[in-house]
Design a protein around this motif. Structure first.
Motif, PDB file in Angstrom:
ATOM      1  N   UNK A 273       0.859  -1.179   0.000  1.00 56.29           N
ATOM      2  CA  UNK A 273       0.000   0.000   0.000  1.00 56.29           C
ATOM      3  C   UNK A 273       0.890   1.222   0.000  1.00 56.29           C
ATOM      4  N   UNK A 274       0.410   2.290  -0.613  1.00 54.69           N
ATOM      5  CA  UNK A 274       1.156   3.544  -0.583  1.00 54.69           C
ATOM      6  C   UNK A 274       1.280   3.986   0.869  1.00 54.69           C
ATOM      7  N   UNK A 275       2.473   4.457   1.238  1.00 54.82           N
ATOM      8  CA  UNK A 275       2.703   4.843   2.636  1.00 54.82           C
ATOM      9  C   UNK A 275       1.874   6.064   3.027  1.00 54.82           C
ATOM     10  N   UNK A 276       1.291   6.738   2.020  1.00 55.88           N
ATOM     11  CA  UNK A 276       0.425   7.885   2.298  1.00 55.88           C
ATOM     12  C   UNK A 276      -1.008   7.435   2.590  1.00 55.88           C
ATOM     13  N   UNK A 277      -1.248   6.120   2.583  1.00 54.55           N
ATOM     14  CA  UNK A 277      -2.575   5.597   2.886  1.00 54.55           C
ATOM     15  C   UNK A 277      -2.972   6.046   4.293  1.00 54.55           C
ATOM     16  N   UNK A 278      -4.258   6.273   4.581  1.00 58.96           N
ATOM     17  CA  UNK A 278      -5.410   6.008   3.719  1.00 58.96           C
ATOM     18  C   UNK A 278      -5.741   7.146   2.749  1.00 58.96           C
TER      19      UNK A 278
END
Length: 253
Positions: A124-129
């Motif tokens: 998952x992108x570390x900027x999630x959510x």
DNA sequence: CGTGTTTGACCAGCGC
DNA sequence: GCGCTGGTCAAACACG
């Protein structure tokens, strides 16, 4: 070499985004590119123009699927969630599932899937959510030196290395060191990260000097020497030239 | 202590 | 309903 790879990466990324945007704009209709493919005119497509640029003498082991398969694959794409596949050459002995694309990812799972002995990693992108982009990485069954990364969705934030100053290269530049295959559900771009090293953030600073004449000159010398050193490249070049000569009418010889 | 990874468990979709 | 499979969760663990 890192600079070259970074420039090519950015160019290729923009090229792919442009390609996907143009496909989206077709609103479900088959793009002119695909129409051409329907007619069997593979050589005139932009995909093929890119695919002719194999990386550092590498040739993809992926087989080009039929035109029908390609159309099915593209039509299967979820219009709400952009899906793209990228193949990256890595060291086959390297067991890490890291595809260095500049973004920061957080791994949240790993699975062994049916039909492929190599595990599939979920990121998952570390900027999630706030950023819902996901990535699946799995070693290719056909060529274990290729890591296939499947991206789902689009980042809603800036690329971490987008601020790096790089020379502009025309998007029509055919020197993009990549190949595109149509195996699977969508066209896949294959990059080679093995020969030119991998992108290291700590070297970001050096890119600011990339516009200087000294750097450009050094770059040209490095490119020239890397071409002559690469025996595979010179062989391919020699073959291409000789093939060209054989197809030229005798009057021109 | 905060952050990221590992890995077994769990869940949903699908075919039979 | 059952089993298989892919995807996700979350506790345990590693590391700086």
């Amino acid at each position: 070499m890192l600079s070259i790879m970074h420039v090519n990466y950015n160019t290729l990324r923009n090229y792919i985004f442009d390609l996907m945007r143009s496909q989206k704009s077709e609103e479900g209709t088959i793009s002119p590119v695909l129409k051409k493919r329907k007619n069997g005119d593979f050589k005139s497509t932009s995909y093929n123009e890119v695919s002719n640029n194999n990386i550092g003498g590498y040739n993809s082991n992926f087989e080009r699927t039929s035109n029908e398969d390609l159309c099915k694959g593209l039509l299967k794409e979820d219009p709400k969630c952009m899906v793209s596949q990228v193949g990256v050459y890595t060291d086959p002995l390297d067991s890490s599932m890291v595809v260095k694309d500049g973004y920061q990812w957080r791994k949240y799972g790993q699975k062994v899937t049916r039909g492929n002995p190599y595990p599939r990693a979920y990121f998952r992108c570390s900027f999630a959510p706030s950023c819902a982009v996901k990535k699946k990485v799995q070693r290719s069954l056909q060529d274990r030196s290729i890591l296939v990364a499947t991206y789902e969705g689009e980042h809603n934030h800036a690329h971490p290395y987008e601020k790096v100053a790089v020379p502009n290269i025309s998007r029509n530049d055919r020197s993009i060191p990549c190949s595109v295959t149509n195996k699977g559900s969508a066209p896949m771009v294959i990059l080679d990260l093995t020969q030119q090293g991998s992108f290291q953030p700590e070297l970001e600073k050096s890119f600011s000097e990339i516009d200087s004449p000294e750097f450009q000159k050094l770059l040209m010398e490095q490119m020239a020497s890397s071409f002559t050193i690469n025996q595979c490249f010179t062989n391919v070049l020699a073959n291409a030239i000789s093939a060209k000569i054989f197809h030229v009418p005798a009057a021109q010889n």
